[in-house]
Design an enzyme around this catalytic site. Structure first.
Site, PDB file in Angstrom:
ATOM      1  CG  PHE A 164      10.698  35.992  74.557  1.00 23.16           C
ATOM      2  CD1 PHE A 164      10.968  35.700  75.889  1.00 23.16           C
ATOM      3  CD2 PHE A 164       9.373  36.057  74.146  1.00 23.16           C
ATOM      4  CE1 PHE A 164       9.937  35.471  76.795  1.00 23.16           C
ATOM      5  CE2 PHE A 164       8.333  35.838  75.054  1.00 23.16           C
ATOM      6  CZ  PHE A 164       8.616  35.544  76.379  1.00 23.16           C
ATOM      7  CG  ASP A 174       8.915  33.406  67.332  1.00 25.21           C
ATOM      8  OD1 ASP A 174       7.957  34.134  66.988  1.00 25.21           O
ATOM      9  OD2 ASP A 174       9.163  33.130  68.518  1.00 25.21           O
ATOM     10  CE  LYS A 188       4.674  39.904  70.965  1.00 20.46           C
ATOM     11  NZ  LYS A 188       4.197  40.463  72.219  1.00 20.46           N
TER      12      LYS A 188
HETATM   13  C1  LIG Z   1       9.121  36.469  69.085  1.00 23.99           C
HETATM   14  C2  LIG Z   1       8.119  36.041  70.107  1.00 23.99           C
HETATM   15  N1  LIG Z   1       7.760  34.758  70.165  1.00 23.99           N
HETATM   16  C3  LIG Z   1       6.859  34.319  71.056  1.00 23.99           C
HETATM   17  C4  LIG Z   1       6.279  35.182  71.958  1.00 23.99           C
HETATM   18  C5  LIG Z   1       5.277  34.667  72.940  1.00 23.99           C
HETATM   19  O1  LIG Z   1       3.996  35.099  72.576  1.00 23.99           O
HETATM   20  P1  LIG Z   1       2.789  35.017  73.616  1.00 23.99           P
HETATM   21  O2  LIG Z   1       3.085  35.976  74.702  1.00 23.99           O
HETATM   22  O3  LIG Z   1       1.578  35.379  72.787  1.00 23.99           O
HETATM   23  O4  LIG Z   1       2.727  33.609  74.094  1.00 23.99           O
HETATM   24  C6  LIG Z   1       6.625  36.531  71.931  1.00 23.99           C
HETATM   25  C7  LIG Z   1       6.044  37.478  72.904  1.00 23.99           C
HETATM   26  O5  LIG Z   1       6.562  38.521  73.160  1.00 23.99           O
HETATM   27  C8  LIG Z   1       7.572  36.969  70.981  1.00 23.99           C
HETATM   28  O6  LIG Z   1       7.946  38.254  70.910  1.00 23.99           O
END
Ligand SMILES: Cc1ncc(COP(=O)(O)O)c(C=O)c1O
Length: 399
Positions: free
Chosen positions: A143, A228, A257
């Site tokens: 994700f 990520d 986050k």
């Molecule tokens: C690993 C990862 N990358 C990207 C995102 C996307 O982040 P945002 O919701 O702040 O755009 C998330 C959100 O859960 C995530 O867990």
């Protein structure tokens, strides 16, 4: 179902259904206050939060040092744009490079935006090398966000289908299968992007040997490795960054986050070699604003001063052990996965949603991924006593 007063909740549900797009299937609770590991709803009922607003309140809710830093900054300057220098932004950039492999940062407003930046940076890097390489390989179940490019990067077809056609340039491979990955690499590949532990996909860990082999391949072929760490960063996995736990250093890392304690921030971190953006190639009106950066700087300070990385490792191990004990009682739990305070239990039956609602009634906040995984992302200041408190409530639901 909750103890939020019926009238205030009914009104919010009405407002939501009338004025907000139906993007979230919300749980009917109206939270009005948070402190440390606790949340309060509008009736005054107290909850033990084992979710942290999906891995955000790493230092606990409304930490006084973070609140003070934000308030102080609010009193002097909220916004001036990136046309000018501001100290909180540059202090934060310096701090992040001091505590990570990175040499330079760029600030956006969310995890997805940080990942968009990473995708652009990887393409730019390849182009400057004179290569026609633009494809990025990511994993199934990954994700990476909800913007069109990060959705295309996300390895979950059910999330992508409603929005096809997706932007081209992304390939997906099964996690931890090095041969499958090798087959997809060609002269068009500019980067491999992975979560060291897949979060939204269900808390699945990358094998260390898999990551080491990928690092070697990337070095040999001058392909960039992007981690990520939007969910795994900032102490969540028992290391400040999950890459430290597996001993594999990426070229680019993204954060969001937990670095902002709830303020909107996304960070793109890169090594000197890779940080090739020139003026005008990337930007953000709000990104790196003084209030958010002051809050993030204070957040990192608290993580360090209060030893929250170590606490995440120790209490995470304790929580995992206690969940394993429940598993060994041969009830509903099939598997316990994760590292630090990023944990999940997979159930033998599709009962996760009901259990999450049941636990909420009992004052425990967790969430479900699909209907067979329950996820734990508590504040990193969680104590072993609080783990015991949680386990005594969870036990009758799963044993
Ligand atoms: C690993 C990862 N990358 C990207 C995102 C996307 O982040 P945002 O919701 O702040 O755009 C998330 C959100 O859960 C995530 O867990």
């Amino acid at each position: 179902m909750s103890s939020s007063t019926t009238t205030d909740l009914d009104e919010l549900i009405q407002l939501d259904s009338t004025y907000h797009m139906s993007t979230y299937s919300r749980i009917p609770v109206n939270f009005v206050k948070g402190r440390g590991t606790r949340l309060w709803d509008s009736s005054g009922k107290v909850y033990l939060d084992l979710l942290s607003g999906i891995g955000v309140a790493n230092v606990g809710h409304c930490h006084p040092k973070v609140v003070r830093a934000i308030k102080n900054q609010l009193d002097s300057l909220i916004h001036v744009s990136n046309l000018f220098y501001t100290k909180p932004q540059l202090d934060l950039a310096k701090k992040i490079t001091e505590i990570s492999f990175g040499d330079a940062c760029f600030f956006g407003n969310s995890g997805a935006e940080a990942n968009e930046g990473a995708i652009k940076l990887a393409r730019r890097y390849a182009k400057l090398k004179g290569k026609n390489a633009f494809e990025i390989i990511t994993a199934f179940r990954s994700f990476h966000g909800r913007t069109m490019k990060t959705l295309a990067a996300t390895g979950q077809p059910e999330k992508q289908k409603p929005f096809e056609p997706l932007p081209p340039g992304f390939k997906h491979v099964p996690l931890n299968n090095i041969d499958a990955l090798k087959k997809e690499i060609n002269e068009k590949t500019c980067a491999i992007m992975l979560e060291v532990i897949q979060g939204e996909g269900g808390v699945y860990l990358c094998d260390e040997s898999y990551l080491r082999e990928i690092r070697t391949i990337c070095d040999e072929k001058d392909i960039l490795l992007i981690f990520d760490e939007v969910q795994t960063g900032m102490g969540r996995t028992g290391h400040m960054f999950a890459y430290e736990g597996v001993g594999v250093v990426p070229d680019i890392m993204t954060l969001a986050k937990g670095i902002g304690s709830g303020l909107p921030i996304g960070v793109l971190v890169a090594s000197k070699k890779v940080a090739v953006f020139k003026p005008g190639e990337h930007g953000s009106t709000f990104g790196g604003g003084p209030v958010v950066c002051a809050g993030a700087l204070a957040t990192i300070g608290v993580i360090e001063e209060e030893g929250l990385v170590e606490n995440s490792r120790q209490v995470g191990l304790y929580l995992k052990t206690r969940l394993e004990e429940l598993k060994n009682k041969e009830g509903l739990i099939k598997e316990v996965r994760g590292r630090g305070l990023m944990l999940a239990v997979e159930l033998k039956e599709e009962k996760a949603k009901d259990i999450v609602i049941g636990l909420l009634k009992e004052g425990i906040v967790v969430n479900n991924i699909g209907n067979n995984i329950i996820r734990f992302l508590p504040p990193l200041c969680l104590t072993e006593d609080e783990v015991d408190e949680a386990i005594s409530v969870i036990e009758p639901f799963v044993v």
